[in-house]
Scaffold this motif. Sequence first.
Motif, mmCIF file in Angstrom:
data_model
loop_
_atom_site.group_PDB
_atom_site.id
_atom_site.type_symbol
_atom_site.label_atom_id
_atom_site.label_comp_id
_atom_site.label_asym_id
_atom_site.label_seq_id
_atom_site.Cartn_x
_atom_site.Cartn_y
_atom_site.Cartn_z
ATOM 1 N N ASP A 135 0.899 -1.102 -0.069
ATOM 2 C CA ASP A 135 -0.067 0.001 0.107
ATOM 3 C C ASP A 135 0.873 1.325 -0.163
ATOM 4 N N ALA A 136 0.814 2.242 -0.912
ATOM 5 C CA ALA A 136 1.411 3.327 -0.932
ATOM 6 C C ALA A 136 0.395 4.699 -0.669
ATOM 7 N N PHE A 137 0.196 5.406 0.432
ATOM 8 C CA PHE A 137 -0.556 6.391 0.946
ATOM 9 C C PHE A 137 0.162 7.612 0.597
ATOM 10 N N HIS A 138 -0.594 8.878 0.119
ATOM 11 C CA HIS A 138 -0.179 10.027 0.134
ATOM 12 C C HIS A 138 -1.208 10.723 0.919
ATOM 13 N N LEU A 139 -1.088 11.594 1.946
ATOM 14 C CA LEU A 139 -1.832 12.216 2.988
ATOM 15 C C LEU A 139 -1.394 13.456 3.019
ATOM 16 N N ALA A 140 -2.547 14.704 3.332
ATOM 17 C CA ALA A 140 -2.120 15.831 3.480
ATOM 18 C C ALA A 140 -2.797 16.518 4.842
ATOM 19 N N ARG A 141 -2.243 17.292 5.203
ATOM 20 C CA ARG A 141 -2.771 18.078 6.583
ATOM 21 C C ARG A 141 -3.823 19.132 6.113
ATOM 22 N N THR A 142 -5.025 18.977 6.561
ATOM 23 C CA THR A 142 -6.269 19.668 6.112
ATOM 24 C C THR A 142 -6.550 20.429 7.519
ATOM 25 N N GLY A 143 -7.443 21.362 7.406
ATOM 26 C CA GLY A 143 -8.220 21.806 8.335
ATOM 27 C C GLY A 143 -8.822 20.962 9.264
ATOM 28 N N ALA A 144 -9.101 19.772 8.840
ATOM 29 C CA ALA A 144 -9.777 18.858 9.652
ATOM 30 C C ALA A 144 -8.831 17.760 9.964
ATOM 31 N N GLY A 145 -7.609 17.790 9.883
ATOM 32 C CA GLY A 145 -6.613 16.970 10.120
ATOM 33 C C GLY A 145 -5.946 16.346 9.014
ATOM 34 N N TRP A 146 -5.164 15.063 9.431
ATOM 35 C CA TRP A 146 -4.616 14.552 8.122
ATOM 36 C C TRP A 146 -5.705 13.732 7.280
ATOM 37 N N LYS A 147 -5.465 13.962 6.038
ATOM 38 C CA LYS A 147 -6.557 13.028 5.204
ATOM 39 C C LYS A 147 -5.689 12.351 4.036
ATOM 40 N N ILE A 148 -6.225 11.104 3.757
ATOM 41 C CA ILE A 148 -5.769 10.387 2.692
ATOM 42 C C ILE A 148 -6.041 10.830 1.415
ATOM 43 N N VAL A 149 -5.107 11.434 0.366
ATOM 44 C CA VAL A 149 -5.419 12.174 -0.750
ATOM 45 C C VAL A 149 -5.317 11.027 -2.267
ATOM 46 N N HIS A 150 -4.267 10.213 -1.832
ATOM 47 C CA HIS A 150 -4.076 9.127 -2.914
ATOM 48 C C HIS A 150 -3.601 7.826 -2.233
ATOM 49 N N LEU A 151 -4.178 6.671 -2.740
ATOM 50 C CA LEU A 151 -3.848 5.424 -2.226
ATOM 51 C C LEU A 151 -3.644 4.344 -3.616
ATOM 52 N N ILE A 152 -2.665 4.011 -3.790
ATOM 53 C CA ILE A 152 -2.519 2.913 -4.735
ATOM 54 C C ILE A 152 -1.959 1.714 -4.041
ATOM 55 N N ASP A 153 -2.190 0.513 -4.532
ATOM 56 C CA ASP A 153 -1.814 -0.762 -4.002
ATOM 57 C C ASP A 153 -1.466 -1.780 -5.079
#
Length: 157
Positions: A128-146
């Motif tokens: 699994d490879a996740f890219h996450l970004a810190r948003t106003g609502a906390g960290w969120k997954i932007v992209h997930l590839i497996d």
Amino acid sequence: MPRLRRLLAAALLLAPITARAQAAAEPHPAMQVVTTLFDAMRARDTAAMRAAFVDHAVLASWAEREGQVRFRRDSLSAFLVTVANAPKDLVLDERIYAPKLEVSDGLASVWAEYDFYGSQRFSHCGVDAFHLARTGAGWKIVHLIDTRRASTDCPKR
């Protein structure tokens, strides 16, 4: 009084070490999002799964079967529907191993090997490879590839 001063001095010197040790023991919030996603998937909590992602997140899978490379892109909605519609007695259990977390400012990436089980029955493995970004609502997954390997190509754990 000198003994009290020595104890206070020792406590002040150890405080940063204790704080670092405590911080090291607590998972980074971006890593916690990944953990929460898989906990929610096992519980079939699609609302909690949805909350782990930004709107319009990109999901994709790569596999090679019988010499043919297959790349598939999915919508978050399709992923959630698949989880929601799986047989009720089937536990969707994705177990990750040795995750590697990289963080810079508001961007994080998590790379982890995984084994996937349907209830207690092993299905397949991959990365699994996740890219996450810190948003106003906390960290969120932007992209997930497996990747998805055939069960015969998986490492023994």
